[in-house]
Design an enzyme around this catalytic site. Structure first.
Site, PDB file in Angstrom:
ATOM      1  N   ALA A 157       2.879  -6.526  -1.023  1.00  0.00           N
ATOM      2  CA  ALA A 157       1.870  -5.497  -0.759  1.00  0.00           C
ATOM      3  C   ALA A 157       0.642  -5.666  -1.644  1.00  0.00           C
ATOM      4  O   ALA A 157      -0.478  -5.346  -1.239  1.00  0.00           O
ATOM      5  CB  ALA A 157       2.480  -4.107  -0.968  1.00  0.00           C
ATOM      6  N   TYR A 158       0.838  -6.170  -2.846  1.00  0.00           N
ATOM      7  CA  TYR A 158      -0.286  -6.390  -3.752  1.00  0.00           C
ATOM      8  C   TYR A 158      -1.261  -7.398  -3.154  1.00  0.00           C
ATOM      9  O   TYR A 158      -2.475  -7.178  -3.128  1.00  0.00           O
ATOM     10  CB  TYR A 158       0.235  -6.889  -5.099  1.00  0.00           C
ATOM     11  CG  TYR A 158      -0.853  -7.226  -6.093  1.00  0.00           C
ATOM     12  CD1 TYR A 158      -1.583  -6.228  -6.714  1.00  0.00           C
ATOM     13  CD2 TYR A 158      -1.142  -8.552  -6.415  1.00  0.00           C
ATOM     14  CE1 TYR A 158      -2.581  -6.530  -7.635  1.00  0.00           C
ATOM     15  CE2 TYR A 158      -2.131  -8.867  -7.332  1.00  0.00           C
ATOM     16  CZ  TYR A 158      -2.851  -7.859  -7.930  1.00  0.00           C
ATOM     17  OH  TYR A 158      -3.843  -8.170  -8.831  1.00  0.00           O
TER      18      TYR A 158
END
Length: 242
Positions: A157-158
């Site tokens: 997700a980063y």
């Protein structure tokens, strides 16, 4: 001092890069609005700025992921009422847990990361645009990541949030370019000896990395008069030269 009479809001102002930017800009005369969810960290940044005999900053505790759109609008209204205009916004807050495969990423972690790294910069930029527009010139700076922006495996997700955030910055820059008032750029700090870097690469020899303070000239440039007219760019601190 080149940033005298400038009001600049910094998210993640209690963190490594956020606090570094806050101190660097305050030393140039800017009035800083320190935004973070951790009051002790905000107070530490506040004390560092005061100790440097820079303009006294304002502490604004704010949870980017846990507040409503109404809270964002209230923040914008308070800035408008107190200062009448805003000359800069630095999106420096970041959420990073660990490198992990998509297959084991929890939905809650995915949503929280995107809320802090992508949705919050969108909401904050949107509500602050009217206040920024009251300035002759203003600067919005998004903070990306040299390792995540190329979508490597396990960035999860980063990585997705950083890729999308750069897209958001580009779109916003193009939408605002014709008005010639608000410039929008993305900063890629590169590897520096920051708390985030330590979490991501715990075995790395941090003594070989540049100190966070090495980024000070880049922050001053992005919010100073020298960058007026520069918009829609990705500024890589590793190759930055005035």
């Amino acid at each position: 001092m080149p940033l005298t009479h400038h009001v600049i809001l910094i998210t993640g102002a209690g963190g490594g890069l956020g606090s570094t930017a806050a101190l660097a800009l305050a030393k140039q005369g800017a009035h800083i609005i320190l935004l973070d969810k951790s009051i002790p960290k905000l107070e530490k940044t506040y004390d560092a700025i005061v100790a440097a005999n820079a303009p006294e900053p304002i502490i604004y505790p704010f949870d980017l992921a846990g507040t409503s759109e109404m809270d964002y609008q209230e923040l914008a209204d308070r800035i408008d009422e107190k200062y009448g205009s805003l000359q800069g916004v630095l999106h420096s807050a970041v959420e990073f847990t660990a490198f992990s495969p998509i297959s084991v990423t929890k939905t809650k972690d995915w949503g929280h990361t995107l809320n802090v790294n992508l949705n919050a910069p969108f909401l904050l930029s949107r509500v602050l645009l009217p206040v920024l527009n009251k300035s002759a010139h203003a600067s919005i700076v998004f903070t990306s990541d040299s390792s995540a922006r190329n979508a490597p495996a396990y960035s999860s997700a980063y990585g997705v949030s950083k890729i999308a955030m750069e897209g958001l910055a580009n779109i916003l820059a193009e939408e605002l370019e014709a008005f010639n008032k608000i410039r929008v750029n993305t900063l890629v700090p590169g590897p520096v000896d920051s708390p985030l870097r330590k979490r991501a690469y715990p075995a790395e020899d941090k003594h070989k990395l540049p100190a966070m303070e090495s980024l000070a000239p880049v922050y001053v440039y992005l919010f100073g008069a020298e960058s007026i007219g520069i918009t829609g760019q990705v500024i890589d601190a590793r190759t930055f030269n005035l």
